[in-house]
Motif scaffolding. Structure first.
Motif, PDB file in Angstrom:
ATOM      1  N   LEU A  44       0.820  -1.208   0.000  1.00  0.00           N
ATOM      2  CA  LEU A  44       0.000   0.000   0.000  1.00  0.00           C
ATOM      3  C   LEU A  44       0.853   1.257   0.000  1.00  0.00           C
ATOM      4  N   GLY A  45       2.112   1.094   0.341  1.00  0.00           N
ATOM      5  CA  GLY A  45       3.007   2.247   0.373  1.00  0.00           C
ATOM      6  C   GLY A  45       3.818   2.434  -0.895  1.00  0.00           C
ATOM      7  N   GLY A  46       3.777   1.496  -1.784  1.00  0.00           N
ATOM      8  CA  GLY A  46       4.562   1.622  -3.011  1.00  0.00           C
ATOM      9  C   GLY A  46       4.817   0.265  -3.646  1.00  0.00           C
ATOM     10  N   SER A  47       5.508   0.274  -4.763  1.00  0.00           N
ATOM     11  CA  SER A  47       5.746  -0.956  -5.526  1.00  0.00           C
ATOM     12  C   SER A  47       7.176  -0.996  -6.046  1.00  0.00           C
ATOM     13  N   THR A  48       7.660  -2.201  -6.237  1.00  0.00           N
ATOM     14  CA  THR A  48       8.914  -2.405  -6.962  1.00  0.00           C
ATOM     15  C   THR A  48       8.589  -3.215  -8.209  1.00  0.00           C
ATOM     16  N   TYR A  49       9.506  -3.165  -9.195  1.00  0.00           N
ATOM     17  CA  TYR A  49       9.156  -3.658 -10.522  1.00  0.00           C
ATOM     18  C   TYR A  49       9.984  -4.867 -10.917  1.00  0.00           C
ATOM     19  N   ALA A  50       9.395  -5.636 -11.822  1.00  0.00           N
ATOM     20  CA  ALA A  50      10.048  -6.839 -12.330  1.00  0.00           C
ATOM     21  C   ALA A  50      11.273  -6.469 -13.152  1.00  0.00           C
ATOM     22  N   GLY A  51      12.135  -7.455 -13.325  1.00  0.00           N
ATOM     23  CA  GLY A  51      13.274  -7.251 -14.201  1.00  0.00           C
ATOM     24  C   GLY A  51      12.858  -7.237 -15.659  1.00  0.00           C
TER      25      GLY A  51
END
Length: 396
Positions: A242-249
């Motif tokens: 809910l605070g943010g996202s990281t992305y796939a390679g």
């Protein structure tokens, strides 16, 4: 029907149609997400198609991004790389012969980026190729992007990419990028992104014997790694909170949502078919002969003007032309009644047609399934149609 509209879209081999039917009949599932056999099977076919495409253009599979088409690929670059790297005072250099899909995304970016400059390289005095001397003058230390058609869909001329890249590296910004639109080159000839030295390359599967709705974005690995995602959603993530996202390679970062699975697999089948008939080099050799025959036969028809390279000069397997006193829409309509399919219009190149001083052209274009006999039929019906129109409009 005599089909001479392959520059718009190619016909599909039975092997491609069979592949699509087989996938939907026996292997249909979403990719990457499922542990069951069908999902693993679909994933293997989808990623296998990526490997085939990467080998075809000489790229790393991580540099080979599937999109919905070449238009989406250019929009991806404009909205990801462009928004991150272009600002006030920076220059984007295009040419007057670009397809609308290599003009409008940059104009939209310009509207969202006050001070961004777009410049256009004109044609040479003969109107058949870029004016490379003018191109050299237009490139400045503020030029951050040079984006050109590898081959024009109207003139049929192939850009001197080595010269363009040399000029860009010598005179442009130190971080300038070079994008090539290969929609009219990759279907007909070998294309190696490393040999070309381009930073980005885009193409569409449907012009290369594959299905519609599938495209390619090649990007150099260091550039793609730094670029932010184009779209957000499923598949392109590593972790969402809910605070943010990281992305796939790579390449997953740019393939949000359920991808065009069947279309990618179908494109892979088209690449297999191309290899089965001798590969792109053999196709290029065959179409070089056919393109010369097409242009020669057309130039022999009275009142016909053929645009692009002159007699004997290398050209793509297409010929855009106009006929004195005849509207090309009328021409194509009458030819259709005779069973000949050509294209009439501005071919999504309105600036080029305005530059040439015409509103529309007719265009006949070939692929590996065409023959000299097809061209003979086309020219015969063209001459009959022109004779009929001349008679119909003659004073009584």
């Amino acid at each position: 029907m005599t089909y001479l509209d392959s520059s718009a879209t190619s016909q599909k081999p039975f092997a491609v149609l069979a592949c699509l039917s087989d996938y939907y009949s026996y292997h249909n599932a979403n990719v990457h997400r499922g542990a069951h056999r069908l999902s693993r099977d679909a994933t293997e076919r989808y990623e296998g198609a990526r490997d085939k495409l990467a080998r075809c253009i000489g790229a790393d599979r991580r540099e080979t991004v599937f999109t919905g088409g070449a238009t989406e690929s250019i929009n991806l670059v404009a909205n990801s790389w462009g928004r991150a790297n272009l600002g006030a005072g920076d220059e984007v250099l295009l040419s007057v012969m670009e397809h609308h899909s290599n003009i409008v995304p940059w104009q939209l970016l310009q509207q969202a980026t006050p001070g961004l400059v777009i410049k256009y390289c004109p044609l040479n005095a003969g109107g058949e190729d870029l004016d490379y001397e003018k191109l050299a003058d237009l490139i400045t230390p503020r030029t951050k992007l040079l984006s050109l058609a590898h081959t024009s869909n109207v003139l049929g001329v192939t850009t001197d990419t080595a010269l363009c890249l040399s000029l860009l590296r010598k005179k442009g910004h130190k971080d300038a990028a070079f994008l090539l639109d290969a929609c009219q080159s990759l279907p007909h000839k070998p294309v190696d992104v490393k040999a070309l030295g381009c930073d980005f390359l885009v193409a569409s599967g449907h012009k290369m014997l594959g299905p519609t709705g599938i495209g390619l974005l090649y990007g150099r690995l260091p550039l793609l790694e730094k670029m932010p995602p184009f779209m957000g959603g499923g598949e392109m993530i590593e972790e969402v909170t809910l605070g943010g996202s990281t992305y796939a390679g790579l390449p997953g970062k740019f393939e949000a949502g359920t991808p065009n699975i069947a279309q990618a697999i179908g494109w892979g089948a088209a690449l297999d078919y191309i290899e089965s008939v001798g590969g792109l080099a053999r196709i290029e050799e065959y179409l070089d002969d056919l393109s010369q025959y097409l242009a020669t036969r057309l130039r022999a028809v009275p009142k016909v003007t053929v645009y692009g390279p002159g007699p004997g000069e290398k050209r793509a397997p297409l010929a855009a032309f106009s006929v004195e006193g005849v509207h090309v829409s009328d021409l194509s309509t009458f030819l259709d009644l005779e069973g000949v399919a050509i294209r009439a219009g501005h071919h999504c190149t309105q600036p080029l047609h305005k530059y040439l001083g015409i509103s529309h052209t007719a265009r006949a274009s070939c692929h590996l399934y065409n023959s000299r006999e097809d061209i003979d039929v086309f020219v015969e019906k063209l001459e009959e149609t022109l004779a009929f129109l001349a008679d119909a409009t003659a004073p009584r």
